[in-house]
Motif scaffolding. Structure first.
Motif, PDB file in Angstrom:
ATOM      1  N   SER A 156       0.829  -1.202   0.000  1.00 21.97           N
ATOM      2  CA  SER A 156       0.000   0.000   0.000  1.00 21.97           C
ATOM      3  C   SER A 156       0.865   1.254   0.000  1.00 21.97           C
ATOM      4  O   SER A 156       0.549   2.247  -0.672  1.00 21.97           O
ATOM      5  CB  SER A 156      -0.929   0.004   1.221  1.00 21.97           C
ATOM      6  OG  SER A 156      -1.872  -1.047   1.156  1.00 21.97           O
ATOM      7  N   GLY A 285      -5.043   4.057  -1.087  1.00 19.57           N
ATOM      8  CA  GLY A 285      -4.022   3.050  -0.823  1.00 19.57           C
ATOM      9  C   GLY A 285      -3.269   3.330   0.462  1.00 19.57           C
ATOM     10  O   GLY A 285      -2.958   2.411   1.226  1.00 19.57           O
ATOM     11  N   ASN A 288      -5.498   2.485   3.295  1.00 17.49           N
ATOM     12  CA  ASN A 288      -5.581   1.034   3.411  1.00 17.49           C
ATOM     13  C   ASN A 288      -4.404   0.486   4.215  1.00 17.49           C
ATOM     14  O   ASN A 288      -4.577  -0.405   5.065  1.00 17.49           O
ATOM     15  CB  ASN A 288      -5.594   0.427   2.010  1.00 17.49           C
ATOM     16  CG  ASN A 288      -5.825  -1.064   2.013  1.00 17.49           C
ATOM     17  OD1 ASN A 288      -6.854  -1.542   2.458  1.00 17.49           O
ATOM     18  ND2 ASN A 288      -4.868  -1.811   1.496  1.00 17.49           N
ATOM     19  N   GLY A 289      -3.204   1.013   3.958  1.00 15.81           N
ATOM     20  CA  GLY A 289      -2.016   0.492   4.620  1.00 15.81           C
ATOM     21  C   GLY A 289      -1.846   0.956   6.050  1.00 15.81           C
ATOM     22  O   GLY A 289      -1.323   0.216   6.888  1.00 15.81           O
ATOM     23  N   PRO A 346      -3.457  -3.474  -3.763  1.00 15.37           N
ATOM     24  CA  PRO A 346      -2.439  -3.938  -2.811  1.00 15.37           C
ATOM     25  C   PRO A 346      -2.901  -5.110  -1.953  1.00 15.37           C
ATOM     26  O   PRO A 346      -2.097  -5.981  -1.599  1.00 15.37           O
ATOM     27  CB  PRO A 346      -2.153  -2.698  -1.960  1.00 15.37           C
ATOM     28  CG  PRO A 346      -3.317  -1.805  -2.134  1.00 15.37           C
ATOM     29  CD  PRO A 346      -3.844  -2.073  -3.505  1.00 15.37           C
TER      30      PRO A 346
END
Length: 424
Positions: A156, A285, A288-289, A346
């Protein structure tokens, strides 16, 4: 950990788990290097796009022949991953990666001085084959160094670097043409490749120890890929991510015509909207990470991303078929289509690699090639139908989003009461 695949499958051979922490480089240099390796291929496409017209005029070739310089590069990336990925499982990551980058630099220089279209097209093919090394091996390095949740978070984070390429490259390419020719663009790409090669050689050590390497040979490679594809969840994650990637490409391919010809956006407005959508995908992204992974199960995150993509694409279809909505509404729907891809790509990549701890090169090759092949088909879908409507683009995005959801449900069976596949 993942479900147990069939007996004898290559995805579970050898010891499992992440490597010793002492072998891991510092995170920021690692993100920058792997992100640059991942971005080099897309950057080589997008930076060159504004120069296509000049190439056609300078070499006295048709638009169709000029387009072959793009087709050759895309074909090289797709085929190169299938070759280099398994090779890196046998020889280690460093030698194939440095060799590929060195060939990329040489091919870029030859492109800059190409005397005729045949040489340019041939060198673009070689450049794609060599550039595939960065894409496929970067993912394998992530799997070598991190397991489960750590790999997903790093993937990510890579979007922060690699995701800026499609945002900045066309603008940079247009500005370069103000001070140089299309040959100068290839000189810049050659220098960028040389910089990435130098940084990689200096900062990225070998990440696959000899004890974890696999015997080479075509038969061994084919057996490995066969076993990977026989693993239902692996194939499910592979198809889910690739179809999500194709949905993004259908939007990219169709939005230029739809927004400018159908909804009256100027080239400047279109460029701004494209950049905003890319920023939204990169930001998702990052979210998300840093926020979602680890707090929620990966299957729930992936289901949420697929649901958001399906809802946004359904909204777009309704907007273009049942209303007279203007550009702001359609642009908003496209933004909501781009954002969930930052969750889907990812997460599916990490889930694929999690099931192949000691065949990460082959798994990465299958993943990358499938994504590029499906991405190459997406523009054809988005171009079907009549002119004067955005429906072909909207319908293709919706169809691909629904297909991704079906693959996820049918092959990954996320409702099963099993531990999170990415849990440490």
């Amino acid at each position: 950990m993942p479900e147990t695949p069939p007996a004898g499958a290559a995805v579970r051979e050898g010891p499992s788990g992440p490597p010793a922490p002492g072998r891991r480089p510092r995170r920021l240099p690692l993100v920058l290097i792997l992100g640059s390796l991942t971005a080099l291929g897309p950057l080589t496409i997008d930076l060159y796009l504004p120069a296509l017209v000049e190439v056609s005029g300078d070499l006295h070739i048709s638009q169709a022949v000029t387009q072959l310089t793009l087709t050759a590069f895309m074909a090289g990336i797709a085929v190169g991953q299938l070759v280099i990925g398994p090779l890196s499982d046998t020889l280690g990551r460093r030698r194939p990666l440095l060799t590929g980058l060195a060939v990329y630099v040489v091919a870029g220089f030859v492109c800059a001085v190409a005397p005729d279209p045949a040489v340019l097209i041939g060198m673009r093919l070689v450049q794609g084959l060599a550039g595939a090394a960065g894409i496929v091996i970067a993912r394998a390095v992530v799997r070598d160094l991190y397991d489960g949740l750590g790999a997903a978070r790093l993937l990510s984070s890579l979007m922060l670097v690699s995701g800026t390429a499609p945002i900045l490259a066309p603008v940079l390419g247009a500005q370069l043409l103000r001070v140089t020719s299309w040959r100068g663009v290839f000189v810049v790409l050659t220098l960028l490749g040389l910089a990435v090669l130098t940084a990689t050689a200096a900062l990225l050590a070998e990440t696959l120890p000899p004890a974890h390497r696999r015997p080479g040979g075509l038969a061994s490679t084919l057996r490995t890929m066969r076993d990977l594809l026989r693993d239902g969840p692996f194939t499910g994650y592979l198809l889910t991510g690739s179809l999500g990637f194709a949905a993004l490409f259908a939007y990219i391919a169709g939005s230029s015509f739809a927004l400018q010809q159908v909804y009256g956006a100027s080239p400047q407005t279109y460029s701004l909207l494209f950049a905003l959508n890319s920023i939204g995908m990169v930001a998702t992204g990052r979210l998300n990470g840093t926020v979602l992974l680890g707090r929620y199960p990966s299957h729930r995150i992936l289901a949420g991303g697929l649901t958001a993509l399906a809802c946004a694409s359904t909204t777009l279809v309704l907007l273009v078929t049942t209303t007279h909505a203007g550009l702001p509404w359609v642009a908003a729907a496209l933004f909501l289509i781009a954002c969930p891809v930052g969750m889907i790509l990812p997460t599916t990549t990490a889930l694929c690699l999690q099931r192949a701890p000691h065949t990460a090169g082959s798994a990465s090759a299958l993943l990358g090639t499938t994504q590029f092949l499906m991405g190459a088909l997406a523009p054809a879908l988005a171009g079907l139908g009549g002119h004067g409507t955005a429906l072909p683009m909207a319908a293709s995005v919706l169809g691909l989003a629904l297909a991704a959801a079906v693959c996820f449900l049918a092959l990954c069976r996320p409702w099963r009461a099993v531990p999170d596949p990415l849990a440490q």
